[in-house]
Write an enzyme that holds these catalytic residues in place. Structure first.
Site, PDB file in Angstrom:
ATOM      1  CB  CYS A  74      -7.209  -4.880  -5.327  1.00 43.62           C
ATOM      2  SG  CYS A  74      -8.593  -6.042  -5.266  1.00 43.62           S
ATOM      3  CG  HIS A  75      -5.020 -10.520  -6.379  1.00 40.58           C
ATOM      4  ND1 HIS A  75      -5.882 -10.133  -7.392  1.00 40.58           N
ATOM      5  CD2 HIS A  75      -3.969 -11.128  -6.980  1.00 40.58           C
ATOM      6  CE1 HIS A  75      -5.357 -10.510  -8.559  1.00 40.58           C
ATOM      7  NE2 HIS A  75      -4.198 -11.116  -8.327  1.00 40.58           N
ATOM      8  CD  GLU A 131      -1.773 -12.709 -10.187  1.00 37.72           C
ATOM      9  OE1 GLU A 131      -0.841 -11.950  -9.842  1.00 37.72           O
ATOM     10  OE2 GLU A 131      -2.919 -12.291 -10.440  1.00 37.72           O
ATOM     11  CG  ASN A 177     -10.714  -3.395  -7.671  1.00 40.37           C
ATOM     12  OD1 ASN A 177     -11.341  -2.986  -8.640  1.00 40.37           O
ATOM     13  ND2 ASN A 177      -9.751  -4.292  -7.777  1.00 40.37           N
ATOM     14  CE1 TYR A 192      -3.743  -2.418   0.457  1.00 42.78           C
ATOM     15  CE2 TYR A 192      -2.638  -3.152   2.452  1.00 42.78           C
ATOM     16  CZ  TYR A 192      -3.622  -3.318   1.497  1.00 42.78           C
ATOM     17  OH  TYR A 192      -4.479  -4.379   1.583  1.00 42.78           O
TER      18      TYR A 192
END
Length: 152
Positions: free
Chosen positions: A117-118, A145, A109, A88
């Site tokens: 946003c993850h 990912e 979001n 952040y």
């Protein structure tokens, strides 16, 4: 403006893509109708490819219907490379705003997964996640990912 929906299966249960005539406007953690517009079909295919591990970014048209600040934060998140994370604080520095504002924008979001946003973490941990399943879903998306360097 008309509202269309398409439900998509996911490893986290059904997701519903919501769109208008311009683009996808929301991704919701629920089962929905099957209106099947071309944009929704394209988004559903791209999400399926993402979950299968064959897609790293989304090209489907989107239309954000939120504040200009929310749009600014949402525009910054796709710049995080696939499989990497930022804090952040990292985004706050880039955008010149407090880290808490970034956290609130991530939580609001409207297009989770499509706008990743993850991939935004707290400085001392995972931070939060507003999607169904909370932090467990965030961790599963990061694992999908292959996010490097995570101790999760």
């Amino acid at each position: 403006m008309s509202r269309f929906e398409q439900s998509v299966p996911s490893p986290f249960g059904p997701l519903t893509l919501v769109a208008d005539a311009i683009g996808v406007t929301a991704l919701e953690w629920r089962d929905g109708r099957q209106d099947g517009t071309p944009v929704l079909r394209q988004a559903a295919v791209q999400l399926s490819e993402y979950f299968a591990g064959t897609r790293q970014d989304f090209t489907v048209p989107i239309r954000l219907t939120c504040s200009s600040f929310q749009r600014t934060v949402c525009a910054a998140m796709p710049a995080i490379p696939f499989g990497e994370t930022r804090t952040y604080s990292d985004l706050a520095t880039v955008l010149g705003v407090p880290a808490q504002a970034i956290g609130q924008a991530c939580g609001g979001n409207p297009l989770p997964i499509l706008i990743p946003c993850h991939g935004v973490l707290g400085s001392n941990g995972l931070g939060g996640y507003s999607g169904d399943g909370g932090i467990e879903t965030k961790v599963a998306l990061l694992r999908l990912e292959g996010a490097a360097g995570l101790l999760i």
